[in-house]
Design an enzyme around this catalytic site. Structure first.
Site, short mmCIF file in Angstrom:
data_model
loop_
_atom_site.label_atom_id
_atom_site.label_comp_id
_atom_site.label_asym_id
_atom_site.label_seq_id
_atom_site.Cartn_x
_atom_site.Cartn_y
_atom_site.Cartn_z
N LYS A 15 5.67 -4.73 -3.63
CA LYS A 15 7.28 -4.74 -3.73
C LYS A 15 7.63 -4.89 -2.24
O LYS A 15 8.91 -5.19 -1.66
CB LYS A 15 7.48 -3.19 -4.35
CG LYS A 15 9.06 -3.01 -4.43
CD LYS A 15 9.92 -3.92 -5.36
CE LYS A 15 11.16 -3.80 -5.47
NZ LYS A 15 11.98 -5.08 -6.05
N TRP A 41 -3.14 -2.87 -1.48
CA TRP A 41 -2.70 -4.08 -1.69
C TRP A 41 -3.33 -4.94 -0.41
O TRP A 41 -3.34 -4.60 0.73
CB TRP A 41 -1.04 -4.42 -1.20
CG TRP A 41 -0.81 -5.81 -1.51
CD1 TRP A 41 -0.44 -6.54 -2.64
CD2 TRP A 41 -0.54 -6.71 -0.46
NE1 TRP A 41 -0.14 -8.07 -2.38
CE2 TRP A 41 -0.24 -8.19 -1.18
CE3 TRP A 41 -0.69 -6.88 0.96
CZ2 TRP A 41 0.08 -9.07 -0.28
CZ3 TRP A 41 -0.55 -8.06 1.65
CH2 TRP A 41 -0.15 -9.20 0.87
N LYS A 55 12.00 -16.22 -9.15
CA LYS A 55 11.65 -15.21 -10.20
C LYS A 55 10.65 -15.81 -10.96
O LYS A 55 9.76 -15.04 -11.73
CB LYS A 55 12.96 -15.10 -11.25
CG LYS A 55 14.08 -14.23 -10.31
CD LYS A 55 13.61 -12.68 -9.98
CE LYS A 55 13.05 -12.62 -8.93
NZ LYS A 55 13.59 -12.25 -7.75
N GLU A 59 16.55 -18.82 -6.21
CA GLU A 59 16.12 -17.69 -6.89
C GLU A 59 15.41 -17.54 -8.07
O GLU A 59 14.68 -16.95 -8.60
CB GLU A 59 17.45 -16.55 -6.64
CG GLU A 59 17.21 -15.26 -7.15
CD GLU A 59 16.22 -14.38 -6.51
OE1 GLU A 59 15.79 -14.93 -5.42
OE2 GLU A 59 16.03 -13.20 -6.94
N GLU A 90 7.11 -15.85 -9.49
CA GLU A 90 6.79 -14.58 -9.00
C GLU A 90 5.94 -13.80 -10.17
O GLU A 90 4.76 -13.16 -10.23
CB GLU A 90 7.80 -13.46 -8.65
CG GLU A 90 8.17 -13.79 -7.35
CD GLU A 90 9.22 -12.71 -6.93
OE1 GLU A 90 9.21 -11.71 -6.11
OE2 GLU A 90 10.35 -12.64 -7.87
N ARG A 133 3.99 -0.44 -4.81
CA ARG A 133 3.78 -0.98 -3.42
C ARG A 133 2.17 -1.65 -3.35
O ARG A 133 2.03 -2.24 -2.10
CB ARG A 133 3.67 0.36 -2.47
CG ARG A 133 4.73 0.94 -2.43
CD ARG A 133 4.78 2.27 -1.47
NE ARG A 133 4.72 1.82 -0.27
CZ ARG A 133 5.42 1.55 0.56
NH1 ARG A 133 6.68 1.74 0.36
NH2 ARG A 133 5.30 1.16 1.92
N ASN A 147 -2.01 2.38 5.54
CA ASN A 147 -1.09 1.32 5.13
C ASN A 147 -0.77 0.68 6.33
O ASN A 147 0.02 1.20 7.23
CB ASN A 147 -0.09 1.87 4.41
CG ASN A 147 1.14 0.97 4.17
OD1 ASN A 147 0.94 -0.10 3.98
ND2 ASN A 147 2.31 1.42 4.06
N GLY A 148 -1.23 -0.80 6.62
CA GLY A 148 -0.78 -1.48 7.71
C GLY A 148 -2.02 -2.33 8.19
O GLY A 148 -2.73 -2.47 7.38
N CYS A 150 0.95 -1.10 0.03
CA CYS A 150 -0.13 0.02 -0.15
C CYS A 150 0.81 1.15 -0.10
O CYS A 150 1.83 1.12 0.69
CB CYS A 150 -0.80 0.03 1.15
SG CYS A 150 -2.23 -1.06 1.41
N HIS A 192 15.50 -37.34 -3.76
CA HIS A 192 14.75 -37.54 -2.41
C HIS A 192 13.26 -37.10 -2.64
O HIS A 192 12.51 -36.92 -1.57
CB HIS A 192 15.42 -36.82 -1.17
CG HIS A 192 16.79 -37.57 -0.90
ND1 HIS A 192 16.82 -38.78 -0.51
CD2 HIS A 192 17.98 -37.07 -1.08
CE1 HIS A 192 18.21 -38.82 -0.31
NE2 HIS A 192 19.00 -38.01 -0.82
C1 G6P Z 1 8.78 -8.68 -1.35
C2 G6P Z 1 9.32 -8.58 -2.72
C3 G6P Z 1 10.73 -9.59 -2.81
C4 G6P Z 1 11.57 -8.98 -1.68
C5 G6P Z 1 10.81 -9.27 -0.44
C6 G6P Z 1 11.80 -8.70 0.84
O1 G6P Z 1 8.20 -10.20 -1.17
O2 G6P Z 1 8.36 -9.03 -3.58
O3 G6P Z 1 11.15 -8.93 -4.27
O4 G6P Z 1 12.53 -9.87 -1.73
O5 G6P Z 1 9.69 -8.63 -0.22
O6 G6P Z 1 12.04 -7.52 0.49
P1 G6P Z 1 13.17 -6.44 1.20
O7 G6P Z 1 12.66 -5.11 0.64
O8 G6P Z 1 13.11 -6.70 2.69
O9 G6P Z 1 14.46 -7.08 0.66
#
Ligand code: G6P
Length: 610
Positions: free
Chosen positions: A605, A74, A487, A483, A490, A27, A100-101, A2, A506
């Site tokens: 984000k 969000w 990606k 990772e 996501e 956000r 926001n929260g 948010c 396993h």
């Molecule tokens: C969210 C984002 C990710 C990020 C994670 C941690 O899930 O979509 O891309 O890695 O938060 O965020 P930070 O800002 O703490 O690295």
């Protein structure tokens, strides 16, 4: 998670608010809304969907108001819909708020308010807060006092903005847990969740602290705590410029950020790498150097991609500095009874510096007596300010929701940290020099990989129709496999799992058939032969293998279906190179599906809620 913004000044508020919302859309983007004052009445316009939907909704209306608040959402409580979007009114329709929260005790507050005769029509926690502020306003007839009284009953987190038609030249902002920045312009003020929304008007800012509020009117502002005690202010200058947060000719921020990596990796080393004497200079850790020298154990905590960087950090530090390292998900660390001993050091890694779980983990560690240090991108963010000292990764603003350049910058910083700690504890100068020299070559090597973008795109094209995917790697490349899988899922919503390659037998091996691509990171290192055996195991079951391999490895071509070569480097730096093709692979896989790469569904984000 948010984004909120408030404006008061000489200009038409709606223009500033809409620009600010767009800058913060990463956000949250499931709905958005604005609230302005027209003919002494608060008007709210809000709409489900991206901000363009709201833009469409208000097109053609000339809002003259010089004050307003706005929100991009969000969802936490209540599905994305026009009704659940912010701003929310109190029962009188004279007060509107954006938030926001999460208000954790909203059910209890709701029951009490309903018993008193107040009406709450949405399932959102924010409407409860709006109605609560309205209820307090009925008694005290003063907006900031009403906000203070309401917040004294609230459990949870908030970045909050409130305005009231009875007090037309004022808005109130308050924060606990969620970030808020006050921008001070010429005869105008903006409060927002993020600097990105502020720089349209000014670079002079005050970062509000937890439990702080600010009352803003045309003539100025007053900060105080939410318990009405006075606070000291510190005006700071925002460091980045507007061009850094434009797409610069790329279709998506993610692609731009992938391409920025030669530069961002270079920036993560600037002034730090002393390759002539094999040393690393980390100015941000100078004040805690003695404690680092004595460290008995290091704990690294983070979420998401930053957590994957932490896993690489564990391997790096244990190998180079011989200090035991544990990596914890911040969300677990904060609630379990983690043991912190004297001489333990906790590093928290966060791109945004605002992730709620990471921040809470930092606070928990601090409270247990640990020295807490940050590895953060966003300068001036809450985690950067809450930690005792730290290292900025200097990647610049990362807007694409899927983290790319922040990851490689985190790894670059963690490698330097490991060398720095290693040199304190017996790593010889020659090894230090070799590593520093290898780091210096990274930007050019990343550039070479980026030049193979077309080939990677073709491999992504060959993945059309794929529903599941496995990513495997060993040693330093195991976190890269995690990772790579993250990606892909996501942004393309293709189901993907990352595993240490040897763990495949396993369980995951049962999934392998001709329809499931397996991405192996199989670069030259001491366990290369073992990875090749794992590849053979997949091929024996008709699996399709895409390999990320070291340049010059001709042998692998004969075993796998597709190869993406990356330049040769020392094994500990491989993750910084190996992840680049995986970023591009997921980017093109998502693009092929016609998806909005920068704004994947359900994600945000910066996750400022638990
Ligand atoms: C969210 C984002 C990710 C990020 C994670 C941690 O899930 O979509 O891309 O890695 O938060 O965020 P930070 O800002 O703490 O690295």
């Amino acid at each position: 998670m948010c984004g909120i913004i408030g404006y008061i000044g000489e200009k038409k508020a709606v223009n500033i608010l809409m620009t600010g919302l767009k800058m913060m859309e990463y956000r949250g983007y499931d709905s958005s809304g604005i609230s302005v004052l027209e003919d002494d009445k608060i008007v709210i316009k809000k709409k489900k969907g991206k901000i363009s939907e709201l833009e469409h909704e208000i097109a053609g209306t000339d809002f003259l108001s010089n004050i307003g608040i706005a929100h991009t959402r969000w969802a936490t409580h209540g599905e994305p819909s026009d009704e659940n979007a912010h701003p929310h009114f109190d029962n009188s329709g004279k007060i509107s708020i954006v938030h926001n929260g999460i208000i954790e005790n909203y059910q209890t507050l709701k029951t009490t308010l309903e018993k008193e005769g107040y009406k709450i029509s949405t399932p959102t926690d924010t409407e409860v807060l709006a109605v609560l502020i309205g209820a307090k306003y009925d008694i005290v007839k003063n907006l900031d006092h009403a906000v203070r009284l309401a917040l004294s009953e609230v459990e949870g987190t908030f970045g909050l903005l409130a305005m009231c038609s009875e007090e037309p030249d004022k808005f109130v902002a308050a924060r606990r847990g969620s970030p808020l920045v006050l921008g001070i312009g010429d005869d105008e003020y903006i409060v927002a969740s993020d600097n990105a929304a502020i720089i349209q008007a000014t670079k002079r800012v005050i970062y509000l602290r937890d439990n702080e509020m600010v009352v803003v009117d045309k003539d100025g502002f007053i900060t105080k705590t939410i318990t009405n005690e006075s606070t000291k202010i510190k005006v700071e200058e925002i460091e980045y410029n507007e061009s850094e947060i434009q797409k610069g000719g790329y279709d998506y921020f993610m692609l731009k950020e992938i391409h920025e990596q030669p530069e961002t990796v270079r920036n993560a080393c600037r002034g730090r790498l002393m390759s002539n004497d094999g040393n690393i200079k980390l100015g941000g850790l100078h004040s805690v150097e003695d404690k680092l020298r004595k460290a008995k154990r290091i704990i690294i905590t983070a979420c998401g991609t930053s957590w994957h960087a932490a896993l690489v950090g564990e391997y790096l530090i244990e190998s180079m500095a011989k200090i035991p390292v544990e990596v914890e998900y911040a969300s677990e660390f904060r609630y379990r009874d983690a043991i912190i001993e004297k001489d333990d050091i906790v590093f928290v890694i966060s791109q945004s510096g605002e992730t709620a779980d990471t921040l809470a983990a930092a606070k928990e560690a601090k409270q247990k007596g640990a020295l807490v240090l940050g590895i953060v991108n966003a300068v001036g963010s809450t985690i950067a300010r809450e930690t005792e000292a730290g290292i900025y990764i200097h990647a610049g603003p990362e807007i694409g929701v899927a983290s790319t350049k922040a990851f490689t910058s985190q790894l670059t910083v963690l490698t330097q940290l490991a060398i720095y700690l290693g040199r304190m504890r017996g790593m010889n100068q020659l090894d230090g020099k070799k590593l520093a020299t290898a780091i210096e070559q990274l930007p050019d090597q990343i550039q070479q990989i980026l030049e193979r973008e077309e080939d990677i795109k073709k491999i992504a094209d060959s993945m059309k129709g794929v529903k599941n995917c496995l990513y495997l790697g060993r040693g330093y490349n195991y976190p890269v496999a995690l990772e790579g899988a993250l990606k892909l899922k996501e942004i393309s919503y293709i189901h993907a799992e990352g595993y240490p390659a040897a763990e495949m037998k396993h369980g995951p091996i049962a999934l392998i058939d001709e329809d499931m691509p397996v991405v192996f990171i199989a670069t030259h290192d001491e366990i290369y032969d073992k990875v090749i055996s794992n590849i053979e195991e997949v091929k024996a079951r008709n699996g399709k293998v895409i390999a990320i391999a070291s340049e010059g490895d001709e042998q692998i071509k004969n075993i796998v279906d597709k190869v993406i070569y990356i330049p040769e480097t020392v094994p500990c730096l491989t993750p910084i190179l190996a992840v680049i093709p995986l970023q591009l692979l997921s980017y093109y896989a998502a693009l092929n599906l016609g998806l909005d790469v920068d704004k994947p569904r359900n994600l945000a984000k910066s996750v400022t809620v638990e």
